[in-house]
Design an enzyme around this catalytic site. Sequence first.
Site, PDB file in Angstrom:
ATOM      1  CE  LYS A 148      -3.845  -2.475   1.996  1.00 36.67           C
ATOM      2  NZ  LYS A 148      -4.505  -2.992   3.190  1.00 36.67           N
ATOM      3  CD  GLN A 165      -3.436  -4.766   6.292  1.00 37.89           C
ATOM      4  OE1 GLN A 165      -3.404  -3.813   5.535  1.00 37.89           O
ATOM      5  NE2 GLN A 165      -3.898  -5.933   5.923  1.00 37.89           N
ATOM      6  CG  ASP A 193      -9.961  -0.911   3.982  1.00 37.61           C
ATOM      7  OD1 ASP A 193      -9.548  -1.192   2.839  1.00 37.61           O
ATOM      8  OD2 ASP A 193      -9.312  -1.124   5.020  1.00 37.61           O
TER       9      ASP A 193
END
Length: 281
Positions: A52, A96, A119
């Site tokens: 990322k 995460q 997300d």
Amino acid sequence: MAKLIDGKAIAAQIKDECREKVAKMKSEGVEVTLAVIQVGNDPASTVYVGNKKKACEYIGIRSLAYELPEETTESELLELITELNGRKDVNGILVQLPLPGHIDEEKVLDAIDSRKDVDGFHPQNVGALCIGKPGFVSCTPAGIIQLLKRSGVEIAGKECVVIGRSNIVGKPMALLLLRENGTVTVAHSKTKDLREVTKRADILVAAVGKPKMITADYVKEGAVVIDVGIHRNENNKLCGDVDFESVEPICSAITPVPGGVGPMTIAMLMNNCVESVALQQ
């Protein structure tokens, strides 16, 4: 021979489009910033976070890394999220997963400001998807829609079957296919006669979480097969939920593993970061 849907090439296209948009924003004095939080040092998570960061660097997005120790408490993590929610210079917040066992994932994801939830996991964004309002869409399903569209696969009017009903892939996938005017069936572990259901599909999305479970007898001839799974087989080689060798000869198009759906997830995360600026304004 089935057409191979090249996720790497399509993800590269999307990243280049994002890169152009970010350069234009920078020329207008707007900087895009993503905050990435990782708790503990799960090796797979460390790889994902690294990917990322690399993608951010390529596109020109500033990334802030918060690498917290395993023993970080839930309240310390929530405090950090509250601080980032309030910061004007942070556009996207990403935690995460998985988190260590002593932290409630749901509570943490719900704490992220829905306008910074790149997300697409916040209930507000999931609800917006359900009723067709603007909001962030979970990256893997959004990436699959791009794979289909950019490969010239018509979704409208097609029989679409999604195997799997997770909140991250299965459910949003079904909603997105519906939004594109597909006729959608969601199949899962309690579905009776699964093969009969999947053999109707013009577009089959496998998000089962079982290596090579979907063999040729699940697939209609000429179907488009999207494989969301990623596993290591007995020889430590990557494979998906679909038994590629048996399915590839009978379908019209298929995503490989690796190099299919995987690269799209990060590309769509970058796309969400770029979109966040407009959503927040």
